[in-house]
Design an enzyme around this catalytic site. Structure first.
Site, PDB file in Angstrom:
ATOM      1  N   CYS A 143     -33.893  30.998  70.771  1.00 35.44           N
ATOM      2  CA  CYS A 143     -34.825  32.127  70.268  1.00 35.44           C
ATOM      3  C   CYS A 143     -36.264  31.986  71.137  1.00 35.44           C
ATOM      4  O   CYS A 143     -37.087  32.931  71.057  1.00 35.44           O
ATOM      5  CB  CYS A 143     -35.440  31.999  68.728  1.00 35.44           C
ATOM      6  SG  CYS A 143     -33.977  32.168  67.714  1.00 35.44           S
ATOM      7  N   HIS A 277     -43.331  33.667  64.529  1.00 33.68           N
ATOM      8  CA  HIS A 277     -41.902  33.864  64.628  1.00 33.68           C
ATOM      9  C   HIS A 277     -41.389  34.329  63.499  1.00 33.68           C
ATOM     10  O   HIS A 277     -40.472  35.299  63.515  1.00 33.68           O
ATOM     11  CB  HIS A 277     -41.347  32.215  64.975  1.00 33.68           C
ATOM     12  CG  HIS A 277     -39.967  32.194  65.357  1.00 33.68           C
ATOM     13  ND1 HIS A 277     -39.635  33.063  66.350  1.00 33.68           N
ATOM     14  CD2 HIS A 277     -38.952  31.648  64.919  1.00 33.68           C
ATOM     15  CE1 HIS A 277     -38.422  32.731  66.583  1.00 33.68           C
ATOM     16  NE2 HIS A 277     -37.917  32.147  65.786  1.00 33.68           N
ATOM     17  N   HIS A 311     -33.945  40.152  63.562  1.00 31.87           N
ATOM     18  CA  HIS A 311     -34.206  38.997  64.509  1.00 31.87           C
ATOM     19  C   HIS A 311     -33.447  39.120  65.686  1.00 31.87           C
ATOM     20  O   HIS A 311     -32.064  39.060  65.470  1.00 31.87           O
ATOM     21  CB  HIS A 311     -33.998  37.651  63.701  1.00 31.87           C
ATOM     22  CG  HIS A 311     -34.220  36.527  64.580  1.00 31.87           C
ATOM     23  ND1 HIS A 311     -34.802  36.493  65.979  1.00 31.87           N
ATOM     24  CD2 HIS A 311     -34.177  35.100  64.014  1.00 31.87           C
ATOM     25  CE1 HIS A 311     -35.048  35.309  66.189  1.00 31.87           C
ATOM     26  NE2 HIS A 311     -34.663  34.421  65.141  1.00 31.87           N
TER      27      HIS A 311
END
Length: 380
Positions: A143, A277, A311
């Protein structure tokens, strides 16, 4: 050497351009909906760009073209570096290939263009699109991939290898294997994405790409380019603790932020906005909140945009940095879509809010203990 951002391209489930995505984000819209693209798997909330899972190269190509147009550049760009990453790359095609292999002899399965499905293909495709002969890199860092692409691109400029670099990341992670894997981990939400909320359930997968044009300040000024912001500094560490769980002590996460501040010559009170995040998982949101509380004053504005876009895994950091730059450019804080009741004592933004902004910070925390922070500021 100062590195600035002169072009932005963004494709998300909220919209196929940065303008549409930003407008819908500020309105508090969410692209997350209950979908069932694979008959063998139950419906799940997800953020698709179209009616079915999208084509990675098509999404990326359009996003690159938008960034180049936004920077008011013309192709070809033979001296422009390329740093484009992806966490999953063409995993969906490999899964399809694996399914076909169950029904046919292996020699009958491999497509004639199988080389175009290798992990570095997104970067190679962009290099061809630009017609470049400069360095081409293809980072993969879970990520944190998107922010790593910016770090590497800025490094090419600071080292004198390039005056201009196209950076970013793309992911189309809605595949049977990815869904099943996150389901086995217990990380998928059942109804939606609610970052930092008391009732958060887990992450929601989304598709997207974010591309930025980086230039040396001198190059940008020479052609009188519009500048969205300046890359002030960055920090990156790895926990070396666990493949999926962050270090409970947060030592390396804190170290990444402190390294970013040292390079940027900033202190925590100088940060006006943090794009977190904020995956909406129980553990990661709690640890990120703990990190923020340990370093920053309570007044710093915070939001995660994953409640709007889902996401996007490797693309999420680059996407968050685009939102941070748009916040600086328009002097508006984007909301933490999906948040209803905060679980932490943080200054979480619940609706689009005009505010004087000078500096912003963007976080990414990825599998394998990847910790990345990038600071950007208004320029001149």
């Amino acid at each position: 050497m100062d590195v600035v951002v002169t072009g932005l391209g963004l494709t998300t489930a909220l919209g196929t351009s940065s303008e549409i995505t930003w407008k819908r984000l500020l309105a508090g819209d969410s692209a997350i909906a209950l979908r069932q693209p694979f008959v063998d798997l139950p419906p799940r909330p997800m953020a698709l760009i179209g009616a079915i899972p999208g084509c990675l190269n098509s999404i990326l190509g359009k996003t690159v073209a938008a960034a180049i147009a936004d920077a008011k550049l013309q192709l070809p760009l033979p001296e422009c570096g390329v740093v484009i990453g992806s966490s999953r790359s063409h995993q969906s095609l490999w899964e399809q290939l694996a399914c076909q292999s169950l029904l046919a002899a292996p020699t009958q399965v491999a497509p004639r263009n199988w080389l175009e499905t290798l992990p570095n293909n997104p970067a190679a495709a962009v290099a061809q699109q630009l017609g470049t002969q400069a360095p081409v890199l293809a980072p993969m860092a879970a990520c944190a991939t998107g922010l790593w692409s910016v770090i590497q691109g800025a490094g090419l400029i600071q080292s004198g290898h390039c005056d201009r670099v196209v950076v970013g990341a793309v992911d189309t992670p809605i595949t049977p294997l990815t869904l099943a894997g996150f389901e086995q981990m217990g990380a998928l939400a059942k109804t939606g994405c609610y970052p930092f909320d008391c009732q958060r359930q887990g992450l929601v997968l989304g598709e997207g790409a974010a591309v930025l044009v980086l230039e040396s300040l001198q190059t940008a000024q020479r052609r009188q380019a519009r500048i969205y912001g300046r890359v002030l500094g960055f920090g990156a560490t790895a926990d070396g603790y666990h493949i999926t769980t962050p270090d409970p002590q947060l030592k390396l996460g804190l170290a990444a932020v402190e390294a970013c501040f040292q390079q940027a010559q900033l202190h925590p009170p100088a940060i006006d906005y943090i794009h977190a995040h904020g995956t909406s998982t129980r553990l990661n949101d709690a640890k990120e909140a703990q990190l923020i509380q340990a370093l920053f004053p309570p007044s710093v504005a915070i939001s995660s945009t994953k409640g709007a876009t889902g996401h996007t895994l490797g693309a999420s950091g680059a996407m968050g940095l685009v939102f941070s730059l748009l916040a600086l450019h328009y002097q508006i804080l984007p909301p933490c879509t999906g948040l209803k009741t905060a679980d932490f004592e943080l200054n979480l933004v619940t609706q689009a809010t005009p505010q004087t902004l000078h500096n912003a910070l963007c976080f990414s925390f990825g599998f394998g203990g990847q910790n990345v922070a990038i600071a950007v500021g208004r320029c001149c």
